[in-house]
Design a protein around this motif. Structure first.
Motif: not given
Length: 219
Positions: A211-219
């Motif tokens: 399913g869906w997961k949330v990730e943080r990316l570097g700017p």
């Protein structure tokens, strides 16, 4: 000002992004609810064409193209826009079945990007949207040879006049057989919030086996 002076200004053109921040706890439970929330915020802020998005496609030869279109449908299935099925963008989509779209909300220092496979929407969905279009837009869809080279503006005006005569006595204008909707079925949806010193917030929903997961990316 000389052209050279304008070019020299480009490196110094800069805006400090200080409208807000974006934390994982701020996100809605689903990508489409989050996108709807940001669309609503863009509308409430009075931004011009808040549903305008830059649609990127590539042809079978790998050559990329981009243009601005208007989003006209959003739910858990994906994001919908409508166009001529004989257009350059539709040829690209038919060849690769993939697209990306970005909403550039400059006034809010935000953007949202969607990437995924595409499918044509049903004839029923197309008809429902078509009925909401102004008559002039309906006639224009019949008249426009989208993406085809024409000899001049007069060719287009003549085509429109012919269509107006054709449907002059028709209470409703039917949907052209070459016109309809495309749905982008996202695999990645990124929400970007500008921050000071270019340390932007980038959070994305990514579709995986579980399913869906949330990730943080570097700017």
């Amino acid at each position: 000002m000389a052209d050279g002076d304008i070019a020299l200004e480009l490196p110094t053109m800069r805006v400090s992004y200080e409208h807000g921040d974006l934390h994982e706890s701020d996100l809605a439970a689903s990508w489409h609810e989050q996108l709807q929330a940001w669309l609503d915020a863009a509308k409430q802020a009075g931004l011009a064409e808040p549903n305008a998005m830059v649609l990127a496609t590539a042809g079978a030869d790998g050559m990329p193209s981009s243009r601005t279109v208007l989003a006209k449908g959003l739910d858990e299935r994906g994001l919908v826009f409508f166009t001529n099925y004989t257009s350059a963008k539709s040829h690209d989509l038919s060849a690769t079945r993939y697209a990306s779209a970005t909403f550039p909300w400059y006034g809010l220092h935000r953007q949202a990007t969607i990437r995924g496979t595409v499918e044509k929407v049903s004839a029923k969905e197309t008809a429902a949207y078509w009925a909401k279009r102004p008559r002039g837009s309906q006639l224009g869809a019949w008249a426009s040879p989208q993406s085809i080279v024409v000899s001049g503006r007069g060719t287009l005006e003549t085509a429109l006049a012919n269509v107006e005569r054709r449907f002059a006595d028709a209470e409703t204008v039917p949907v052209p057989p070459h016109w309809g909707g495309w749905r982008i079925q996202p695999e990645l949806v990124e929400f970007w919030q500008g921050r000071r010193d270019r340390m932007h917030d980038r959070l994305r929903y990514k579709l995986g086996r579980d399913g869906w997961k949330v990730e943080r990316l570097g700017p």
